[in-house]
Design an enzyme around this catalytic site. Structure first.
Site, mmCIF file in Angstrom:
data_model
loop_
_atom_site.group_PDB
_atom_site.id
_atom_site.type_symbol
_atom_site.label_atom_id
_atom_site.label_comp_id
_atom_site.label_asym_id
_atom_site.label_seq_id
_atom_site.Cartn_x
_atom_site.Cartn_y
_atom_site.Cartn_z
ATOM 1 N N CYS A 118 0.901 -1.149 -0.160
ATOM 2 C CA CYS A 118 0.114 -0.008 -0.081
ATOM 3 C C CYS A 118 0.811 1.381 0.093
ATOM 4 C CB CYS A 118 -0.753 0.002 1.203
ATOM 5 S SG CYS A 118 -2.129 1.339 1.135
ATOM 6 N N CYS A 120 0.044 4.230 1.635
ATOM 7 C CA CYS A 120 -0.299 4.858 2.912
ATOM 8 C C CYS A 120 0.798 4.940 3.979
ATOM 9 C CB CYS A 120 -1.425 4.537 3.546
ATOM 10 S SG CYS A 120 -1.703 3.194 4.527
ATOM 11 N N CYS A 128 -3.849 6.173 0.540
ATOM 12 C CA CYS A 128 -3.529 4.953 -0.056
ATOM 13 C C CYS A 128 -3.133 4.818 -1.437
ATOM 14 C CB CYS A 128 -4.352 3.735 0.263
ATOM 15 S SG CYS A 128 -4.753 3.646 2.204
ATOM 16 N N LYS A 193 -12.645 -4.191 2.851
ATOM 17 C CA LYS A 193 -12.206 -3.270 3.466
ATOM 18 C C LYS A 193 -12.881 -2.327 3.665
ATOM 19 C CE LYS A 193 -8.160 -1.208 4.764
ATOM 20 N NZ LYS A 193 -6.503 -0.711 4.429
ATOM 21 N N ARG A 203 -2.736 3.068 12.687
ATOM 22 C CA ARG A 203 -2.420 4.352 12.267
ATOM 23 C C ARG A 203 -1.335 5.055 12.998
ATOM 24 N NH1 ARG A 203 -8.078 6.464 9.353
ATOM 25 N NH2 ARG A 203 -8.309 4.405 8.050
ATOM 26 N N ARG A 215 -10.735 8.201 4.590
ATOM 27 C CA ARG A 215 -10.610 7.221 3.438
ATOM 28 C C ARG A 215 -11.664 6.769 2.802
ATOM 29 N NH1 ARG A 215 -5.018 6.552 4.480
ATOM 30 N NH2 ARG A 215 -4.330 5.498 6.466
ATOM 31 N N LYS A 246 -12.197 -7.149 6.314
ATOM 32 C CA LYS A 246 -11.550 -6.515 7.385
ATOM 33 C C LYS A 246 -12.312 -5.287 7.790
ATOM 34 C CE LYS A 246 -7.472 -3.635 7.785
ATOM 35 N NZ LYS A 246 -6.272 -2.963 6.863
ATOM 36 N N SER A 272 -6.289 -3.436 14.685
ATOM 37 C CA SER A 272 -5.566 -3.168 15.728
ATOM 38 C C SER A 272 -6.621 -2.637 16.812
ATOM 39 C CB SER A 272 -4.668 -1.783 15.420
ATOM 40 O OG SER A 272 -5.599 -0.871 14.761
ATOM 41 N N TYR A 311 -3.320 -9.566 16.143
ATOM 42 C CA TYR A 311 -2.106 -9.345 16.869
ATOM 43 C C TYR A 311 -2.088 -10.138 18.246
ATOM 44 C CZ TYR A 311 -2.367 -5.276 14.038
ATOM 45 O OH TYR A 311 -2.504 -4.584 12.852
#
Ligand code: PBG
Length: 326
Positions: A118, A120, A128, A193, A203, A215, A246, A272, A311
């Site tokens: 990507c 971004c 992006c 997404k 971020r 976005r 996502k 996240s 994660y």
């Protein structure tokens, strides 16, 4: 078998024998952040328990994960210098490229390396796509994305994961990879997404919040479910080997529909914010972290996901091995 309404002898062994949902460490992918520098191992304040590495220390993070049973990784890069075109993304000596070479040397083919593709993380404006006349120029972005993917593959990446939601990405990337003889490299596309507040901690971790606007012109509106199915269909037609939904927890309906409609593996990205929510609630004593982690992960697989990007990969893997879930 109706274990609930009639009492059947057998206890835990029987309960595990008859579980509908099965989890395996092989289905987990662990995201890792690599930044410029040397000797860096820094804890991320927005993602407690997660670490940012430099290319020379990343092997430590990988080793710890491998020891808990995780073998697949998704790498994100943070360059020192960002510019309008995100040229750090395809720099043969960029952070991800260095990291890939180091990890390949240290671990050979024992680890599977996926790279986020990507702009971004590499653009000064944090979007992006390329900006032309204050607007995202979708088509002008596509060759850059292919160039980033190819430079990762040259350094040992096993799979490209384009995450920018630019239309036509998979088609143009597939053609670019094939033209260089990489038809054996799969593409895992972020097909569905959503524009989500749950990306907030990422971020900060990847230092890629957009400097202006948002976005929403390229990520999806969470009111729409059928649109996800349409986008996934397009990406599969363009050549995606695996599709990502996502975020995960607030989108279990999308995961469920996608896994029933399509016959490619569906990956769910538990992002996240989902991780940070559990961590924060647990650290305030409101929720049991271990239980919340297990219940969330199982629900994502129960919905139909084949792969979980999370994660919590290390902790989940240990839990699966212990037999608490899976
Ligand atoms: C970049 C990208 C983002 C995430 C993965 N790739 C952030 C975004 O779109 O803002 C989010 C991952 C996470 O929150 O864990 N396109």
């Amino acid at each position: 078998m109706n274990i609930r309404t009639r009492r059947i002898r057998g206890g835990g062994i029987l309960r595990r024998m008859t579980r509908e949902t099965r989890l395996s460490c092989d289905s987990l992918v662990y995201p890792l952040f690599v930044r410029e520098g040397k000797g860096v191992i820094e804890e991320l304040s927005s993602l407690p328990g997660q670490t940012r590495y430099s290319p020379d220390t990343l092997a430590k993070g990988i080793e710890a994960a491998v020891n808990s049973g995780v073998n697949s990784f998704l790498l994100f890069g943070l360059p020192r210098v960002k510019d309008e075109k995100g040229s750090g993304g395809y720099d043969e000596n960029g952070v991800v490229q260095q990291a890939l070479r180091n990890i390949r040397t240290a671990f050979g083919k024992d680890v599977y390396l996926i790279t986020d593709v990507c702009l971004c993380e590499y653009t000064s404006h944090g979007h992006c796509g390329l900006i032309v006349n204050e607007k995202i120029d979708n088509d002008a972005t596509l060759p850059l994305l292919s160039r980033i993917a190819l430079s990762h593959i040259h350094c040992g990446s096993d799979m490209a994961a384009p995450s920018g939601m630019m239309d036509g990405t998979v088609k143009s990337m597939r053609a670019a990879l094939d033209a260089e003889g990489y038809s054996d490299i799969p593409i895992m596309s972020y097909a569905a997404k959503y524009a989500s507040v749950f990306y907030g901690p990422f971020r900060e971790a990847a230092d890629c919040a957009p400097q202006f606007g948002d976005r929403k012109t390229y990520q999806m509106d969470y009111h729409n479910g059928r649109e996800a199915i349409k986008r996934i269909k397009i990406d599969i037609e363009e050549g995606a080997d695996i599709v990502i939904v996502k975020p995960a927890l607030a989108y279990l309906d999308i995961i469920s529909n996608a896994s029933q409609i399509f016959n490619v593996p569906v990956a769910a990205y538990s992002v996240s914010g989902e991780y940070a929510m559990i961590k924060a609630a647990a650290s305030s004593g409101y929720i049991d972290e271990y239980g919340a982690m297990c219940e969330s992960a199982v629900s994502i697989f129960r919905a139909g996901a084949d792969i979980l990007i999370t994660y919590f990969a290390k902790e989940l893997s240990a839990t699966i091995k212990k037999g608490d879930i899976g």
